[in-house]
Design a protein around this motif. Structure first.
Motif, PDB file in Angstrom:
ATOM      1  N   ARG A 228     110.271 -26.968  26.176  1.00 20.17           N
ATOM      2  CA  ARG A 228     109.812 -26.122  27.303  1.00 20.17           C
ATOM      3  C   ARG A 228     108.423 -26.576  27.779  1.00 20.17           C
ATOM      4  O   ARG A 228     108.181 -26.679  28.978  1.00 20.17           O
ATOM      5  CB  ARG A 228     109.807 -24.645  26.905  1.00 20.17           C
TER       6      ARG A 228
ATOM      7  N   ILE B 263     113.900 -23.730  35.232  1.00 19.40           N
ATOM      8  CA  ILE B 263     114.656 -24.236  34.088  1.00 19.40           C
ATOM      9  C   ILE B 263     115.805 -23.253  33.863  1.00 19.40           C
ATOM     10  O   ILE B 263     115.554 -22.083  33.537  1.00 19.40           O
ATOM     11  CB  ILE B 263     113.792 -24.350  32.819  1.00 19.40           C
TER      12      ILE B 263
ATOM     13  N   ILE C 256     113.835 -21.531  26.017  1.00 18.69           N
ATOM     14  CA  ILE C 256     113.453 -22.614  26.933  1.00 18.69           C
ATOM     15  C   ILE C 256     113.536 -22.240  28.406  1.00 18.69           C
ATOM     16  O   ILE C 256     112.725 -22.683  29.212  1.00 18.69           O
ATOM     17  CB  ILE C 256     114.370 -23.849  26.708  1.00 18.69           C
ATOM     18  N   CYS C 257     114.536 -21.425  28.763  1.00 17.70           N
ATOM     19  CA  CYS C 257     114.893 -21.310  30.181  1.00 17.70           C
ATOM     20  C   CYS C 257     114.224 -20.122  30.867  1.00 17.70           C
ATOM     21  O   CYS C 257     113.858 -19.140  30.227  1.00 17.70           O
ATOM     22  CB  CYS C 257     116.407 -21.188  30.320  1.00 17.70           C
TER      23      CYS C 257
ATOM     24  N   ARG D 187     112.788 -26.877  20.546  1.00 20.61           N
ATOM     25  CA  ARG D 187     112.950 -25.973  21.697  1.00 20.61           C
ATOM     26  C   ARG D 187     111.608 -25.699  22.351  1.00 20.61           C
ATOM     27  O   ARG D 187     111.455 -25.802  23.559  1.00 20.61           O
ATOM     28  CB  ARG D 187     113.499 -24.631  21.217  1.00 20.61           C
TER      29      ARG D 187
ATOM     30  N   LYS E 178     107.737 -28.026  31.556  1.00 19.37           N
ATOM     31  CA  LYS E 178     106.802 -27.329  32.456  1.00 19.37           C
ATOM     32  C   LYS E 178     105.646 -28.254  32.844  1.00 19.37           C
ATOM     33  O   LYS E 178     105.193 -28.256  33.982  1.00 19.37           O
ATOM     34  CB  LYS E 178     106.286 -26.037  31.800  1.00 19.37           C
TER      35      LYS E 178
END
Ligand SMILES: Nc1ncnc2c1ncn2[C@@H]1O[C@H](COP(=O)(O)OP(=O)(O)OP(=O)(O)O)[C@@H](O)[C@H]1O
Length: 218
Positions: A181, A33, A204-205, A177, A185
């Motif tokens: 995520r 991500i 998130i990333c 947020r 995932k």
């Protein structure tokens, strides 16, 4: 496995001045991500549009899941790239129910697998009860979840999200947020998220890349 492999991309909206995208290379591996940061006008949205096939670069190559989609004289149309997109305004079809919106992208799936996939996607975004609602009957956060479910339903190689939080108020944003995520995932999806907010990337990333620099960025 490289899911997005962009090499030496050059793109401009006009023949005058510096190109918007000027020799950019990006590599994104499976299930990553990645946040796409950079100042306003640095070409973040344009980069996503080039990967999706909504713009044609002047130079360079793009491979998606190790297949060329832009190279020499090759240009693969957006619908054949295996790319999902969630736009800023979610772009849900207003005259279709939530279920019909998600079903819309599933024409390549055998007929009997379509409804189960819609149900699975609604479950993934925790909106199982909302199949019969229309988009205008949903909150902004709920609309975003449905846009996400619609984009994920055809099992794209990569999901591209352009400023997915810009229509949400601050309280909702913090909550969403975290959920986003978890959903990404769970779906094992490779994802690029354009944002101007570093806090989005941190929440998130897995990592970020910065547009507006000429060197190799990721
Ligand atoms: N359709 C278009 N025609 C001409 N120029 C455009 C077009 N779309 C974008 N541009 C220009 O290309 C540059 C990059 O735009 P882009 O939207 O990719 O930037 P961005 O980094 O996503 O910006 P922002 O953070 O403000 O959304 C800007 O200078 C913009 O004015």
């Amino acid at each position: 496995m490289k899911i997005v492999d962009v090499q030496d991309l050059v793109f401009s909206f006009s023949s005058e001045g510096e190109p918007v995208i000027n020799g950019v290379s990006i590599t994104i591996m499976k299930d990553e991500i990645v946040g796409v940061l950079g100042p306003s006008g640095s070409g973040k949205s344009t980069m996503l549009r080039l990967i999706a096939g909504l713009e044609m670069p002047w130079q360079g190559s793009i491979y998606i899941a190790e297949k060329p989609v832009v190279a020499d004289k090759l240009f693969v149309q957006p619908e054949n790239r295996g790319v999902g997109m969630v736009f800023q305004d979610y772009a849900l079809f207003p005259h279709m129910t939530v279920g019909e919106n998600i079903l819309f992208g599933l024409s390549r799936l055998p007929r009997k697998e379509r409804k189960p996939r819609v149900a699975e996607m609604l479950e993934l975004v925790k909106m199982g009860e909302f199949a019969e609602r229309y988009p205008h009957e949903l909150s902004g956060g709920q609309q975003q979840r449905i846009a996400l479910a619609r984009a994920l339903a055809p099992k794209p190689n990569v999901l591209l999200m352009d400023e997915p939080f810009s229509n949400l108020d601050a309280d909702l944003k913090a909550e969403i947020r975290e959920d986003l995520r978890v959903i990404l995932k769970k779906a094992n999806i490779t994802c690029m998220i354009v944002t101007h907010d570093r806090a989005d990337v941190e929440a998130i990333c897995d990592r970020s890349i910065e547009m507006g620099q000429r060197e190799k960025i990721g």
